[in-house]
Design a protein around this motif. Structure first.
Motif, PDB file in Angstrom:
ATOM      1  N   SER A  11       0.838  -1.199   0.000  1.00 29.33           N
ATOM      2  CA  SER A  11       0.000   0.000   0.000  1.00 29.33           C
ATOM      3  C   SER A  11       0.869   1.243   0.000  1.00 29.33           C
ATOM      4  CB  SER A  11      -0.920   0.009   1.217  1.00 29.33           C
ATOM      5  OG  SER A  11      -0.152   0.111   2.408  1.00 29.33           O
ATOM      6  N   LEU A  12       0.238   2.393  -0.284  1.00 37.62           N
ATOM      7  CA  LEU A  12       0.983   3.653  -0.284  1.00 37.62           C
ATOM      8  C   LEU A  12       1.549   3.974   1.095  1.00 37.62           C
ATOM      9  CD1 LEU A  12       1.944   6.180  -1.734  1.00 37.62           C
ATOM     10  CD2 LEU A  12      -0.286   7.235  -1.263  1.00 37.62           C
ATOM     11  N   PRO A  13       0.776   3.831   2.195  1.00 34.53           N
ATOM     12  CA  PRO A  13       1.373   4.085   3.519  1.00 34.53           C
ATOM     13  C   PRO A  13       2.566   3.178   3.821  1.00 34.53           C
ATOM     14  CG  PRO A  13      -1.022   4.059   3.682  1.00 34.53           C
ATOM     15  CD  PRO A  13      -0.669   3.596   2.303  1.00 34.53           C
ATOM     16  N   ALA A  14       2.479   1.906   3.409  1.00 37.49           N
ATOM     17  CA  ALA A  14       3.594   0.988   3.643  1.00 37.49           C
ATOM     18  C   ALA A  14       4.834   1.408   2.860  1.00 37.49           C
ATOM     19  CB  ALA A  14       3.179  -0.434   3.253  1.00 37.49           C
ATOM     20  N   LEU A  15       4.651   1.855   1.619  1.00 31.93           N
ATOM     21  CA  LEU A  15       5.791   2.305   0.809  1.00 31.93           C
ATOM     22  C   LEU A  15       6.428   3.555   1.397  1.00 31.93           C
ATOM     23  CD1 LEU A  15       4.417   1.708  -2.811  1.00 31.93           C
ATOM     24  CD2 LEU A  15       6.207   0.420  -1.623  1.00 31.93           C
ATOM     25  N   VAL A  16       5.592   4.500   1.859  1.00 33.24           N
ATOM     26  CA  VAL A  16       6.124   5.716   2.476  1.00 33.24           C
ATOM     27  C   VAL A  16       6.941   5.370   3.718  1.00 33.24           C
ATOM     28  CG1 VAL A  16       5.482   7.842   3.690  1.00 33.24           C
ATOM     29  CG2 VAL A  16       4.321   7.214   1.566  1.00 33.24           C
ATOM     30  N   LEU A  17       6.432   4.436   4.510  1.00 26.07           N
ATOM     31  CA  LEU A  17       7.140   4.045   5.729  1.00 26.07           C
ATOM     32  C   LEU A  17       8.471   3.379   5.413  1.00 26.07           C
ATOM     33  CD1 LEU A  17       7.205   3.648   8.801  1.00 26.07           C
ATOM     34  CD2 LEU A  17       5.935   1.509   8.467  1.00 26.07           C
ATOM     35  N   LEU A  18       8.462   2.413   4.472  1.00 26.13           N
ATOM     36  CA  LEU A  18       9.668   1.634   4.192  1.00 26.13           C
ATOM     37  C   LEU A  18      10.675   2.371   3.321  1.00 26.13           C
ATOM     38  CD1 LEU A  18       8.312  -1.983   3.583  1.00 26.13           C
ATOM     39  CD2 LEU A  18       9.582  -1.131   5.546  1.00 26.13           C
ATOM     40  N   GLU A  19      10.191   3.200   2.395  1.00 27.06           N
ATOM     41  CA  GLU A  19      11.096   3.842   1.443  1.00 27.06           C
ATOM     42  C   GLU A  19      11.544   5.239   1.864  1.00 27.06           C
ATOM     43  OE1 GLU A  19      12.334   2.270  -1.085  1.00 27.06           O
ATOM     44  OE2 GLU A  19      11.139   0.480  -0.695  1.00 27.06           O
ATOM     45  N   LEU A  20      10.793   5.906   2.740  1.00 23.84           N
ATOM     46  CA  LEU A  20      11.122   7.277   3.108  1.00 23.84           C
ATOM     47  C   LEU A  20      11.389   7.450   4.603  1.00 23.84           C
ATOM     48  CD1 LEU A  20       8.530   9.204   0.895  1.00 23.84           C
ATOM     49  CD2 LEU A  20      10.954   8.803   0.415  1.00 23.84           C
ATOM     50  N   ARG A  21      10.385   7.132   5.427  1.00 25.24           N
ATOM     51  CA  ARG A  21      10.476   7.461   6.845  1.00 25.24           C
ATOM     52  C   ARG A  21      11.495   6.587   7.600  1.00 25.24           C
ATOM     53  NH1 ARG A  21       5.607  10.000   8.615  1.00 25.24           N
ATOM     54  NH2 ARG A  21       4.917  11.375   6.920  1.00 25.24           N
ATOM     55  N   LEU A  22      11.370   5.258   7.440  1.00 22.78           N
ATOM     56  CA  LEU A  22      12.228   4.360   8.213  1.00 22.78           C
ATOM     57  C   LEU A  22      13.709   4.491   7.858  1.00 22.78           C
ATOM     58  CD1 LEU A  22      12.254   2.179  10.371  1.00 22.78           C
ATOM     59  CD2 LEU A  22      11.939   0.464   8.578  1.00 22.78           C
ATOM     60  N   PRO A  23      14.111   4.524   6.571  1.00 16.50           N
ATOM     61  CA  PRO A  23      15.541   4.698   6.275  1.00 16.50           C
ATOM     62  C   PRO A  23      16.097   6.009   6.827  1.00 16.50           C
ATOM     63  CG  PRO A  23      14.362   3.971   4.319  1.00 16.50           C
ATOM     64  CD  PRO A  23      13.320   4.309   5.341  1.00 16.50           C
ATOM     65  N   ARG A  24      15.311   7.069   6.754  1.00 13.32           N
ATOM     66  CA  ARG A  24      15.779   8.365   7.262  1.00 13.32           C
ATOM     67  C   ARG A  24      16.010   8.309   8.770  1.00 13.32           C
ATOM     68  NH1 ARG A  24      13.573  14.130   5.113  1.00 13.32           N
ATOM     69  NH2 ARG A  24      14.867  15.477   6.420  1.00 13.32           N
ATOM     70  N   ALA A  25      15.077   7.691   9.492  1.00 11.51           N
ATOM     71  CA  ALA A  25      15.224   7.589  10.941  1.00 11.51           C
ATOM     72  C   ALA A  25      16.417   6.707  11.321  1.00 11.51           C
ATOM     73  CB  ALA A  25      13.937   7.038  11.553  1.00 11.51           C
ATOM     74  N   LEU A  26      16.567   5.561  10.658  1.00 11.90           N
ATOM     75  CA  LEU A  26      17.674   4.652  10.979  1.00 11.90           C
ATOM     76  C   LEU A  26      19.025   5.293  10.670  1.00 11.90           C
ATOM     77  CD1 LEU A  26      16.256   1.232   9.734  1.00 11.90           C
ATOM     78  CD2 LEU A  26      16.522   2.004  12.090  1.00 11.90           C
ATOM     79  N   LEU A  27      19.118   5.987   9.539  1.00 10.90           N
ATOM     80  CA  LEU A  27      20.382   6.657   9.218  1.00 10.90           C
ATOM     81  C   LEU A  27      20.681   7.770  10.210  1.00 10.90           C
ATOM     82  CD1 LEU A  27      20.489   6.892   5.318  1.00 10.90           C
ATOM     83  CD2 LEU A  27      22.074   5.678   6.821  1.00 10.90           C
ATOM     84  N   GLY A  28      19.648   8.484  10.671  1.00  9.11           N
ATOM     85  CA  GLY A  28      19.873   9.500  11.697  1.00  9.11           C
ATOM     86  C   GLY A  28      20.469   8.893  12.952  1.00  9.11           C
ATOM     87  N   LEU A  29      19.961   7.730  13.343  1.00  5.07           N
ATOM     88  CA  LEU A  29      20.499   7.040  14.520  1.00  5.07           C
ATOM     89  C   LEU A  29      21.949   6.604  14.283  1.00  5.07           C
ATOM     90  CD1 LEU A  29      18.595   4.303  16.537  1.00  5.07           C
ATOM     91  CD2 LEU A  29      21.031   4.105  16.060  1.00  5.07           C
ATOM     92  N   LEU A  30      22.202   5.932  13.155  1.00  6.88           N
ATOM     93  CA  LEU A  30      23.536   5.395  12.881  1.00  6.88           C
ATOM     94  C   LEU A  30      24.575   6.497  12.718  1.00  6.88           C
ATOM     95  CD1 LEU A  30      22.625   2.562  10.330  1.00  6.88           C
ATOM     96  CD2 LEU A  30      23.058   2.337  12.780  1.00  6.88           C
ATOM     97  N   VAL A  31      24.229   7.509  11.937  1.00 12.14           N
ATOM     98  CA  VAL A  31      25.185   8.595  11.682  1.00 12.14           C
ATOM     99  C   VAL A  31      25.428   9.406  12.948  1.00 12.14           C
ATOM    100  CG1 VAL A  31      25.542  10.733  10.387  1.00 12.14           C
ATOM    101  CG2 VAL A  31      24.642   8.712   9.231  1.00 12.14           C
ATOM    102  N   GLY A  32      24.359   9.716  13.693  1.00 10.00           N
ATOM    103  CA  GLY A  32      24.534  10.464  14.937  1.00 10.00           C
ATOM    104  C   GLY A  32      25.381   9.702  15.939  1.00 10.00           C
ATOM    105  N   PHE A  33      25.148   8.391  16.067  1.00 12.21           N
ATOM    106  CA  PHE A  33      25.949   7.573  16.985  1.00 12.21           C
ATOM    107  C   PHE A  33      27.421   7.593  16.566  1.00 12.21           C
ATOM    108  CE2 PHE A  33      27.761   3.807  18.852  1.00 12.21           C
ATOM    109  CZ  PHE A  33      27.155   3.714  20.098  1.00 12.21           C
ATOM    110  N   SER A  34      27.681   7.463  15.256  1.00 12.51           N
ATOM    111  CA  SER A  34      29.066   7.455  14.765  1.00 12.51           C
ATOM    112  C   SER A  34      29.768   8.780  15.030  1.00 12.51           C
ATOM    113  CB  SER A  34      29.077   7.153  13.261  1.00 12.51           C
ATOM    114  OG  SER A  34      28.586   5.857  12.995  1.00 12.51           O
ATOM    115  N   LEU A  35      29.076   9.887  14.787  1.00 13.66           N
ATOM    116  CA  LEU A  35      29.688  11.201  14.984  1.00 13.66           C
ATOM    117  C   LEU A  35      29.952  11.479  16.459  1.00 13.66           C
ATOM    118  CD1 LEU A  35      27.610  13.318  12.434  1.00 13.66           C
ATOM    119  CD2 LEU A  35      29.960  12.508  12.172  1.00 13.66           C
ATOM    120  N   GLY A  36      28.976  11.163  17.325  1.00 18.97           N
ATOM    121  CA  GLY A  36      29.172  11.381  18.753  1.00 18.97           C
ATOM    122  C   GLY A  36      30.278  10.508  19.313  1.00 18.97           C
ATOM    123  N   LEU A  37      30.294   9.236  18.927  1.00 15.49           N
ATOM    124  CA  LEU A  37      31.321   8.306  19.396  1.00 15.49           C
ATOM    125  C   LEU A  37      32.698   8.719  18.888  1.00 15.49           C
ATOM    126  CD1 LEU A  37      31.906   5.585  20.832  1.00 15.49           C
ATOM    127  CD2 LEU A  37      31.500   4.458  18.642  1.00 15.49           C
ATOM    128  N   GLY A  38      32.785   9.081  17.596  1.00 15.64           N
ATOM    129  CA  GLY A  38      34.074   9.492  17.031  1.00 15.64           C
ATOM    130  C   GLY A  38      34.597  10.759  17.676  1.00 15.64           C
TER     131      GLY A  38
END
Length: 338
Positions: free
Chosen positions: A54-81
């Motif tokens: 469905s359209l909501p599922a595509l928005v979640l998987l293709e837009l919202r979730l990758p953006r949130a996960l990358l924010g977590l990963l990149v922020g953790f890397s920058l703070g730790l580094g």
């Protein structure tokens, strides 16, 4: 120079970590729920679990979730580094970019842009950035293996950063297409937008290796606050520690820059905010700085989406606006204490 100490007002380390983990989870949920268009999140999650396209599922998987996960990963890397570099150099003004890997990763991505490969291969841009970061890391490790001191390695990092910056500017200057040059400039400002789960899976392995290398040096960083001679007398190999932290920071931060572009000040600001809460112990600061970096980056990304400005503000610009006044305040405080 930073020294270890105790702070009677500092909270329990376990309570601090638990609080930051809860804050990261809350920010992650807030990032998934925030966007320019309304999204029925429970319905989207239900469609994903049921396998419905469905359209909501595509928005979640293709837009919202990758953006949130990358924010977590990149922020953790920058703070730790940032915490790792400040602990290694015992300098409160150190940050991940000081070893030059960020600039080298940006150069690798720019060369992919310039060559036109980015338009034909989906993941060419982050792969080019990772290649640039790897080459810079190998150069720094080659220097460190030959017995160079910490300051020599850092000077090499500054030289790598300057050379990469100059070559990036040269590529922009020689770009035959002004629109391509403009696209490169916008990418260099840093953003989490328009990334996919493929980007998440691409950067997660090198980031995880980098995190493990940095966190494994926690006890040695605590000993280093007593001085290099004392740390060596306690059985810690400072040459190995230097290699370990530089390689770990290069892998984690280089991968982050390869996907998101340059995002400044997170690695500088977060360790300063959290250092008093861990009794000024650099070893304990590592993990909590990673969590704090994730919280800061996710909050900044949520904030720029709540400010409905088109085109969207770049995340690197937002963090620079936040971090620059903090840096001036830090310099002023260091002058007064001196």
């Amino acid at each position: 120079m930073m020294t270890a100490g105790t702070d009677s007002k500092a909270p329990s380390y376990a309570i601090l970590v638990a609080g930051l983990v809860l804050a990261v989870l809350a920010c992650l949920a807030g990032s998934v729920a925030t966007g320019y268009a309304p999204l029925d999140l429970p319905a989207a999650i239900g469609d994903v679990l049921a396998g419905r396209q469905s359209l909501p599922a595509l928005v979640l998987l293709e837009l919202r979730l990758p953006r949130a996960l990358l924010g977590l990963l990149v922020g953790f890397s920058l703070g730790l580094g940032g915490a790792a570099m400040q602990g290694l150099l015992r300098n409160p003004l150190a940050e991940p970019g000081v070893i030059g890997v960020s600039a080298a990763a940006a150069l690798g991505a720019v060369l992919v842009f310039y060559s036109g490969v980015a338009g034909t291969v989906a993941l060419a841009l982050p792969l080019g950035g990772i290649a640039g970061a790897v080459l810079a890391t190998l150069l720094l490790l080659a220097l460190a293996r030959r017995g160079a001191g910490t300051m020599t390695v850092i000077l090499a990092g500054v030289a790598v950063s300057s050379a990469a910056g100059a070559l990036t500017a040269l590529a922009l200057n020689l770009s035959p297409n002004p629109y391509a040059a403009l696209e490169i400039v916008f990418w260099l400002m840093g953003s989490l937008a328009d990334r996919s789960l493929e980007h998440v899976w691409l950067v997660l392995p090198p980031m995880a290796v980098g995190w493990a290398l940095i966190l494994a040096g926690a006890r040695a960083l605590d000993a280093l606050t007593l001085g290099e001679d004392t740390a060596a007398s306690l059985g810690f190999d400072l040459g190995r520690l230097r290699l370990q932290l530089i390689a770990g920071t290069a892998l984690a931060v280089g991968s982050a820059v390869a996907v998101t572009g340059a995002i400044a000040f997170v690695g500088l600001v977060v360790p300063h905010l959290l250092r008093p809460l861990v009794g000024h112990r650099p070893g304990r600061l590592l993990f909590v700085s990673g969590l704090g970096g994730a919280v800061l980056l996710l909050l900044a990304d949520i904030g720029l989406r709540l400010v409905r400005i088109q085109p969207e503000l770049k995340l690197g610009v937002v963090t620079a606006v936040i971090g620059a006044p903090f840096l001036f305040g830090l310099i002023w405080r260091l002058r007064r204490s001196a």
